[in-house]
Design an enzyme around this catalytic site. Structure first.
Site, PDB file in Angstrom:
ATOM      1  N   ASN A  11       0.863  -1.185   0.000  1.00 53.27           N
ATOM      2  CA  ASN A  11       0.000   0.000   0.000  1.00 53.27           C
ATOM      3  C   ASN A  11       0.901   1.237   0.000  1.00 53.27           C
ATOM      4  O   ASN A  11       1.457   1.604   1.037  1.00 53.27           O
ATOM      5  CB  ASN A  11      -0.891  -0.039   1.253  1.00 53.27           C
ATOM      6  CG  ASN A  11      -1.740   1.220   1.399  1.00 53.27           C
ATOM      7  OD1 ASN A  11      -1.809   2.036   0.470  1.00 53.27           O
ATOM      8  ND2 ASN A  11      -2.376   1.388   2.546  1.00 53.27           N
ATOM      9  N   LYS A  13       0.087   4.254  -0.378  1.00 52.39           N
ATOM     10  CA  LYS A  13      -0.577   5.472   0.139  1.00 52.39           C
ATOM     11  C   LYS A  13      -0.306   6.648  -0.813  1.00 52.39           C
ATOM     12  O   LYS A  13      -0.259   6.438  -2.023  1.00 52.39           O
ATOM     13  CB  LYS A  13      -0.091   5.758   1.559  1.00 52.39           C
ATOM     14  CG  LYS A  13      -0.211   4.521   2.461  1.00 52.39           C
ATOM     15  CD  LYS A  13      -0.082   4.809   3.908  1.00 52.39           C
ATOM     16  CE  LYS A  13      -0.251   3.497   4.667  1.00 52.39           C
ATOM     17  NZ  LYS A  13      -0.411   3.654   6.083  1.00 52.39           N
ATOM     18  N   HIS A  99      -9.992   1.536   4.410  1.00 50.95           N
ATOM     19  CA  HIS A  99      -8.751   1.802   5.160  1.00 50.95           C
ATOM     20  C   HIS A  99      -9.008   2.839   6.251  1.00 50.95           C
ATOM     21  O   HIS A  99      -9.750   3.794   6.040  1.00 50.95           O
ATOM     22  CB  HIS A  99      -7.656   2.294   4.208  1.00 50.95           C
ATOM     23  CG  HIS A  99      -6.305   2.262   4.844  1.00 50.95           C
ATOM     24  ND1 HIS A  99      -5.882   3.230   5.730  1.00 50.95           N
ATOM     25  CD2 HIS A  99      -5.296   1.356   4.768  1.00 50.95           C
ATOM     26  CE1 HIS A  99      -4.671   2.923   6.157  1.00 50.95           C
ATOM     27  NE2 HIS A  99      -4.291   1.795   5.588  1.00 50.95           N
ATOM     28  N   GLU A 101      -7.356   5.239   7.309  1.00 52.29           N
ATOM     29  CA  GLU A 101      -7.049   6.642   6.973  1.00 52.29           C
ATOM     30  C   GLU A 101      -8.225   7.278   6.230  1.00 52.29           C
ATOM     31  O   GLU A 101      -8.421   8.495   6.294  1.00 52.29           O
ATOM     32  CB  GLU A 101      -5.740   6.702   6.160  1.00 52.29           C
ATOM     33  CG  GLU A 101      -4.540   6.484   7.069  1.00 52.29           C
ATOM     34  CD  GLU A 101      -3.321   5.870   6.394  1.00 52.29           C
ATOM     35  OE1 GLU A 101      -3.228   5.858   5.159  1.00 52.29           O
ATOM     36  OE2 GLU A 101      -2.438   5.395   7.148  1.00 52.29           O
ATOM     37  N   GLU A 168      -6.359  -4.544  10.421  1.00 54.24           N
ATOM     38  CA  GLU A 168      -5.320  -3.550  10.703  1.00 54.24           C
ATOM     39  C   GLU A 168      -5.693  -2.758  11.952  1.00 54.24           C
ATOM     40  O   GLU A 168      -6.461  -1.781  11.854  1.00 54.24           O
ATOM     41  CB  GLU A 168      -5.199  -2.562   9.538  1.00 54.24           C
ATOM     42  CG  GLU A 168      -4.815  -3.169   8.224  1.00 54.24           C
ATOM     43  CD  GLU A 168      -4.154  -2.138   7.305  1.00 54.24           C
ATOM     44  OE1 GLU A 168      -2.991  -2.324   6.965  1.00 54.24           O
ATOM     45  OE2 GLU A 168      -4.804  -1.137   6.963  1.00 54.24           O
ATOM     46  N   GLY A 174       1.700   2.455  10.964  1.00 53.29           N
ATOM     47  CA  GLY A 174       2.729   3.490  10.928  1.00 53.29           C
ATOM     48  C   GLY A 174       3.376   3.792  12.272  1.00 53.29           C
ATOM     49  O   GLY A 174       4.163   4.735  12.382  1.00 53.29           O
ATOM     50  N   SER A 211       2.545  -1.762  10.481  1.00 52.85           N
ATOM     51  CA  SER A 211       3.970  -1.789  10.848  1.00 52.85           C
ATOM     52  C   SER A 211       4.680  -3.105  10.556  1.00 52.85           C
ATOM     53  O   SER A 211       5.612  -3.472  11.274  1.00 52.85           O
ATOM     54  CB  SER A 211       4.150  -1.416  12.330  1.00 52.85           C
ATOM     55  OG  SER A 211       3.761  -0.073  12.536  1.00 52.85           O
ATOM     56  N   GLY A 233       4.463   1.511   4.869  1.00 52.51           N
ATOM     57  CA  GLY A 233       5.798   2.130   4.859  1.00 52.51           C
ATOM     58  C   GLY A 233       6.905   1.274   4.255  1.00 52.51           C
ATOM     59  O   GLY A 233       7.690   1.777   3.441  1.00 52.51           O
TER      60      GLY A 233
HETATM   61  P1  PGA Z   1       2.199   0.580   7.698  1.00 54.03           P
HETATM   62  O1  PGA Z   1       0.790   0.795   6.970  1.00 54.03           O
HETATM   63  O2  PGA Z   1       2.765  -0.715   7.208  1.00 54.03           O
HETATM   64  O3  PGA Z   1       3.023   1.757   7.291  1.00 54.03           O
HETATM   65  O4  PGA Z   1       1.919   0.542   9.162  1.00 54.03           O
HETATM   66  C1  PGA Z   1      -0.093  -0.270   6.762  1.00 54.03           C
HETATM   67  C2  PGA Z   1      -1.367   0.240   6.133  1.00 54.03           C
HETATM   68  O5  PGA Z   1      -1.772   1.368   6.424  1.00 54.03           O
HETATM   69  O6  PGA Z   1      -1.990  -0.453   5.331  1.00 54.03           O
END
Ligand code: PGA
Length: 250
Positions: A11, A13, A99, A101, A168, A174, A211, A233
């Protein structure tokens, strides 16, 4: 994690450019080897890169996905938005929906449900994200949230074989913090229980996201109920991404 059909979803983003796609070709060449035959590798870049990325991977085993869409499956006067039909036309096969976000930006369970319906109509495979916030976890509401998000998000949906659930926990996205394996395993089992209650008997794949990195991948991959990872990330860095894949399957 079992070895069959293990998913690694990148992902990106709101990051990434053509140079990042070119850098990712090293991963794409590697995963075309026989050893990775049963692995599904899916890149979800920003909308603007979908078509170009697809043109780079179309003769490989790698697939492309989008990160969201408008809930209206028909064309219409929605300035600045993209619907599932437009996404499908880029060559994308997958879409991330729900998601956190986007939930944070105001997306409701009802809107997510409409988006899932519209994406399935276009034959996209949906990576449906669910998960509790830290405040909800502290109030011991994790199961309540999982039940609410699954029940409302999947309401009326018949084409279950094109759904993948991504669990998640919002507090691990993150943050560098991941749940203990025992906690994760318990929550995934609960997700399966709810899916069963919703009469979704098909063997839905369940991914973990939050993460995931080369340091924790091996440990997380011990959880046998998990069918793969949704990686933010660490997925933009080809070395880290391939490290996660290798550590999870070896
Ligand atoms: P992250 O994001 O691996 O940076 O924690 C995962 C996601 O938001 O799908």
């Amino acid at each position: 994690m079992t070895n069959n059909n293990t998913y690694f979803v990148a992902n990106w983003k709101m990051y990434g450019n053509i140079a990042d796609i070119n850098r990712s070709m090293s991963v794409i060449r590697l995963v075309n080897q026989k050893k990775y035959k049963k692995k599904k590798i899916i890149y979800c870049p920003p909308y603007t890169l979908l078509k170009h990325f697809y043109s780079k991977v179309k003769n490989t085993k790698v697939s492309i996905g989008a990160q969201n869409c408008h809930s209206n499956s028909e064309f219409g006067p929605f300035t600045g938005f993209i619907n599932a039909k437009l996404i499908k036309s880029t060559g994308a096969k997958y879409i991330i929906l729900g998601h956190s976000e986007n939930r944070d930006a105001g997306e409701t369970d009802l809107t997510i449900n409409k988006k899932i319906v519209s994406a399935l109509k276009e034959n996209l495979k949906v990576i449906f994200c669910i998960g509790e916030k830290l405040s909800e976890k502290k109030k011991k509401q994790t199961q309540k949230i999982i039940m609410k998000q699954l029940t409302n998000g999947l309401r009326g949906i018949k084409n279950i074989k094109n759904i993948i659930v991504a669990y998640e926990p919002v507090w691990s996205i993150g943050s560098g913090v991941v749940p203990q394996n025992s906690e994760l395993s318990k929550n995934i089992k609960y997700i399966k229980k709810i899916l069963f209650k919703l009469k979704i008997r098909k063997n839905i794949k369940i991914l973990y996201g939050g993460s995931v990195n080369p340091k924790n991948a091996k440990e997380l991959a011990q959880i046998k109920e998990i069918n793969g990872f949704l990686i933010g990330g660490s997925s933009l860095n080809p070395k880290k991404f391939i490290d996660i894949i290798n550590k999870s399957i070896n």
